[in-house]
Design a protein around this motif. Structure first.
Motif, PDB file in Angstrom:
ATOM      1  N   GLU A 147       0.800  -1.223   0.000  1.00  0.00           N
ATOM      2  CA  GLU A 147       0.000   0.000   0.000  1.00  0.00           C
ATOM      3  C   GLU A 147       0.836   1.278   0.000  1.00  0.00           C
ATOM      4  O   GLU A 147       0.397   2.312  -0.507  1.00  0.00           O
ATOM      5  CB  GLU A 147      -0.912   0.034   1.242  1.00  0.00           C
ATOM      6  CG  GLU A 147      -1.895  -1.122   1.350  1.00  0.00           C
ATOM      7  CD  GLU A 147      -1.281  -2.352   2.016  1.00  0.00           C
ATOM      8  OE1 GLU A 147      -0.095  -2.289   2.393  1.00  0.00           O
ATOM      9  OE2 GLU A 147      -1.988  -3.370   2.134  1.00  0.00           O
ATOM     10  N   GLN A 167       2.994  -5.741  12.437  1.00  0.00           N
ATOM     11  CA  GLN A 167       1.716  -6.159  13.019  1.00  0.00           C
ATOM     12  C   GLN A 167       0.527  -5.885  12.111  1.00  0.00           C
ATOM     13  O   GLN A 167      -0.493  -6.581  12.196  1.00  0.00           O
ATOM     14  CB  GLN A 167       1.528  -5.457  14.366  1.00  0.00           C
ATOM     15  CG  GLN A 167       2.588  -5.850  15.392  1.00  0.00           C
ATOM     16  CD  GLN A 167       2.529  -4.987  16.644  1.00  0.00           C
ATOM     17  OE1 GLN A 167       1.684  -4.081  16.766  1.00  0.00           O
ATOM     18  NE2 GLN A 167       3.434  -5.239  17.588  1.00  0.00           N
ATOM     19  N   LYS A 168       0.626  -4.853  11.262  1.00  0.00           N
ATOM     20  CA  LYS A 168      -0.453  -4.501  10.332  1.00  0.00           C
ATOM     21  C   LYS A 168      -1.813  -4.431  11.030  1.00  0.00           C
ATOM     22  O   LYS A 168      -2.798  -5.047  10.628  1.00  0.00           O
ATOM     23  CB  LYS A 168      -0.506  -5.504   9.169  1.00  0.00           C
ATOM     24  CG  LYS A 168       0.696  -5.425   8.250  1.00  0.00           C
ATOM     25  CD  LYS A 168       0.566  -6.393   7.089  1.00  0.00           C
ATOM     26  CE  LYS A 168       1.657  -6.180   6.062  1.00  0.00           C
ATOM     27  NZ  LYS A 168       3.018  -6.317   6.611  1.00  0.00           N
ATOM     28  N   THR A 169      -1.839  -3.673  12.109  1.00  0.00           N
ATOM     29  CA  THR A 169      -3.085  -3.474  12.847  1.00  0.00           C
ATOM     30  C   THR A 169      -4.047  -2.607  12.027  1.00  0.00           C
ATOM     31  O   THR A 169      -3.679  -2.046  11.003  1.00  0.00           O
ATOM     32  CB  THR A 169      -2.792  -2.789  14.196  1.00  0.00           C
ATOM     33  OG1 THR A 169      -2.021  -1.611  13.949  1.00  0.00           O
ATOM     34  CG2 THR A 169      -2.021  -3.705  15.116  1.00  0.00           C
ATOM     35  N   SER A 170      -5.266  -2.497  12.511  1.00  0.00           N
ATOM     36  CA  SER A 170      -6.276  -1.710  11.806  1.00  0.00           C
ATOM     37  C   SER A 170      -5.801  -0.270  11.603  1.00  0.00           C
ATOM     38  O   SER A 170      -5.294   0.366  12.537  1.00  0.00           O
ATOM     39  CB  SER A 170      -7.582  -1.724  12.609  1.00  0.00           C
ATOM     40  OG  SER A 170      -8.544  -0.896  12.015  1.00  0.00           O
ATOM     41  N   LEU A 171      -5.929   0.214  10.370  1.00  0.00           N
ATOM     42  CA  LEU A 171      -5.556   1.589  10.011  1.00  0.00           C
ATOM     43  C   LEU A 171      -4.062   1.872  10.207  1.00  0.00           C
ATOM     44  O   LEU A 171      -3.661   3.022  10.400  1.00  0.00           O
ATOM     45  CB  LEU A 171      -6.385   2.597  10.806  1.00  0.00           C
ATOM     46  CG  LEU A 171      -7.911   2.479  10.687  1.00  0.00           C
ATOM     47  CD1 LEU A 171      -8.598   3.537  11.537  1.00  0.00           C
ATOM     48  CD2 LEU A 171      -8.352   2.607   9.242  1.00  0.00           C
ATOM     49  N   TYR A 172      -3.238   0.820  10.137  1.00  0.00           N
ATOM     50  CA  TYR A 172      -1.798   1.024  10.385  1.00  0.00           C
ATOM     51  C   TYR A 172      -1.167   1.956   9.346  1.00  0.00           C
ATOM     52  O   TYR A 172      -0.189   2.659   9.645  1.00  0.00           O
ATOM     53  CB  TYR A 172      -1.065  -0.316  10.418  1.00  0.00           C
ATOM     54  CG  TYR A 172      -0.709  -0.905   9.076  1.00  0.00           C
ATOM     55  CD1 TYR A 172       0.585  -0.768   8.571  1.00  0.00           C
ATOM     56  CD2 TYR A 172      -1.648  -1.598   8.306  1.00  0.00           C
ATOM     57  CE1 TYR A 172       0.920  -1.315   7.346  1.00  0.00           C
ATOM     58  CE2 TYR A 172      -1.317  -2.135   7.085  1.00  0.00           C
ATOM     59  CZ  TYR A 172      -0.027  -1.999   6.602  1.00  0.00           C
ATOM     60  OH  TYR A 172       0.313  -2.525   5.391  1.00  0.00           O
ATOM     61  N   GLU A 173      -1.728   2.004   8.117  1.00  0.00           N
ATOM     62  CA  GLU A 173      -1.170   2.891   7.095  1.00  0.00           C
ATOM     63  C   GLU A 173      -1.292   4.357   7.527  1.00  0.00           C
ATOM     64  O   GLU A 173      -0.370   5.159   7.327  1.00  0.00           O
ATOM     65  CB  GLU A 173      -1.889   2.699   5.754  1.00  0.00           C
ATOM     66  CG  GLU A 173      -1.815   1.275   5.207  1.00  0.00           C
ATOM     67  CD  GLU A 173      -3.039   0.461   5.572  1.00  0.00           C
ATOM     68  OE1 GLU A 173      -3.339  -0.494   4.837  1.00  0.00           O
ATOM     69  OE2 GLU A 173      -3.709   0.791   6.593  1.00  0.00           O
ATOM     70  N   ASP A 192      -1.493   5.373  10.650  1.00  0.00           N
ATOM     71  CA  ASP A 192      -0.567   5.548  11.774  1.00  0.00           C
ATOM     72  C   ASP A 192       0.864   5.772  11.283  1.00  0.00           C
ATOM     73  O   ASP A 192       1.617   6.571  11.859  1.00  0.00           O
ATOM     74  CB  ASP A 192      -0.611   4.324  12.688  1.00  0.00           C
ATOM     75  CG  ASP A 192      -1.898   4.241  13.488  1.00  0.00           C
ATOM     76  OD1 ASP A 192      -2.479   5.313  13.769  1.00  0.00           O
ATOM     77  OD2 ASP A 192      -2.323   3.128  13.838  1.00  0.00           O
TER      78      ASP A 192
END
Length: 293
Positions: free
Chosen positions: A20, A150-156, A158
Motif C-alpha cells: 500500500e 503487526q499490520k493493525t487496523s488503520l496502520y497505514e 498511523d
C-alpha cells in the motif's frame, strides 16, 4: 546469508515499499550479508537507521560515522553509502526507507521536503539518542517497524502520522541548508565512474579509462576515489572483481580458472593470490564450503 542486489550504477534494486505504501522497514544484521558488510549503493528513498545492537560504521559519500546501540542516522536521497560492523559486534539495526514524496502532503513538499533532499551539506545526519528531537525520530522508527510487522487496523494512517512527526523533528532541529553546484557535479561524476567500472569490470581497463568516464584527469580521478572510498580506482576494480567472483564460484558447474577470466583477471594464479588476501581462503575452499552448504 543474504544478497544485497544493486545494478551497475550501484542503485539498490530492492523495492522499498509495502503493497500500500512507498515505505519499507526491516531489521538488518550486517554480518548476514554475503559480503559480510553492506556494499556501496544508493537509492532515491531517504533512509533512517536505528542501531538495535552493536556498533556500525557507515560511510556516506566522503564521511564516516560510527553509530552505537540506541543511536541512529539519517541518510539523504541519492547519497552513496555502505556499512560494516565494528569489532565483530554482531550489529543489528532497523532500516526505514521512505520515498521523499510520501513524507508530507504534496502541497507541503516544495517548501518542507525538497529543500532538504537537494541540500548538498545534508548527505547524512547523526541521530543522538540522548537528544530530545533525535529520540523522537528514533522512537517513531521503532513504532513504524512495529506497525509494518503487526499490520493493525488503520496502520497505514498511523505510519503517515509517525512520518510527519519524524520530519517535523528533523526540520525543527534547525539544520542550515546549503546548495553547492560543485558538490552535485562531484557526486554525479563519481557515480558515472563507478557505473562504468561495473559495466566493464570483466574487460581490461586502465586508470585513464575510468577517469574518462567521469570527465576527469587521472590525478583528479585518484583524488575522488581516495576521498570517497579511501582506495585507488584500480584497487576498487580489484575488490569489485573479487566480489563478483563470489556468486560465480557458488555455481556447481564453474571452476576457479573460468571464474578468474570471467571477472577480468588474466592470470589464475594472480586471482587466487588476491582472492586469498581478501577472503582469507582460496577460491577453491570458498567454493567447497558453499557447495557443502
Amino acid at each position: 546469508m543474504k544478497d544485497f542486489m544493486i545494478d551497475q550504477s550501484l542503485k539498490e534494486l530492492t523495492e522499498h515499499r509495502t503493497v500500500e505504501l512507498p515505505v519499507a522497514c526491516y531489521e538488518t544484521r550486517i554480518n548476514q550479508n554475503r559480503n559480510g558488510y553492506i556494499p556501496l549503493h544508493w537509492h532515491d528513498e531517504i533512509q533512517f537507521v536505528l542501531i538495535r545492537k552493536g556498533i556500525a560504521v557507515f560511510q556516506i559519500n566522503e564521511e564516516k560515522i560510527e553509530v552505537h546501540e540506541g543511536d541512529g542516522l539519517f541518510i539523504n536521497s541519492g547519497c552513496l553509502h555502505m556499512a560494516e560492523e565494528k569489532d565483530h559486534s554482531d550489529c543489528t539495526y532497523i532500516c526505514l526507507n521512505v520515498s521523499p514524496h510520501f513524507v508530507l502532503a504534496q502541497e507541503l513538499y516544495p517548501n518542507y521536503v525538497q529543500p532538504y533532499i537537494f541540500s548538498t551539506n545534508l548527505s547524512c545526519l547523526f541521530l543522538d539518542g540522548n537528544q530530545h528531537w533525535a529520540q523522537n525520530i528514533l522512537n517513531a522508527v521503532k513504532k513504524i517497524n512495529q506497525l509494518v510487522q503487526q499490520k493493525t487496523s488503520l496502520y497505514e494512517i498511523d505510519i503517515t502520522m509517525q512520518l510527519t512527526l519524524m520530519w517535523k523533528n528533523l526540520v525543527v532541529n534547525g539544520f542550515q541548508l546549503e546548495y553547492d553546484q560543485s558538490e552535485m557535479i562531484k557526486s554525479q561524476r563519481m557515480k558515472q565512474m563507478l557505473n562504468w567500472i561495473h559495466l566493464h569490470y570483466a574487460e581490461k581497463m586502465t586508470l585513464e579509462d575510468i577517469a574518462k568516464a567521469g570527465q576527469l584527469s587521472r590525478s583528479e580521478c585518484c583524488r575522488y576515489f581516495k576521498r570517497m572510498l579511501n582506495k585507488t580506482p584500480l584497487r576498487y576494480v580489484l575488490d569489485y572483481r573479487i566480489q563478483k567472483s563470489l556468486l560465480l564460484l557458488q555455481h556447481p558447474e564453474t571452476n576457479v580458472t573460468e571464474v578468474s577470466y570471467q571477472v577480468g583477471f588474466n592470470s589464475t594464479s594472480y586471482f587466487i593470490s588476491k582472492f586469498q588476501q581478501a577472503m582469507n581462503m582460496t577460491p577453491l575452499t570458498y567454493k567447497k564450503i558453499h557447495m557443502e552448504n
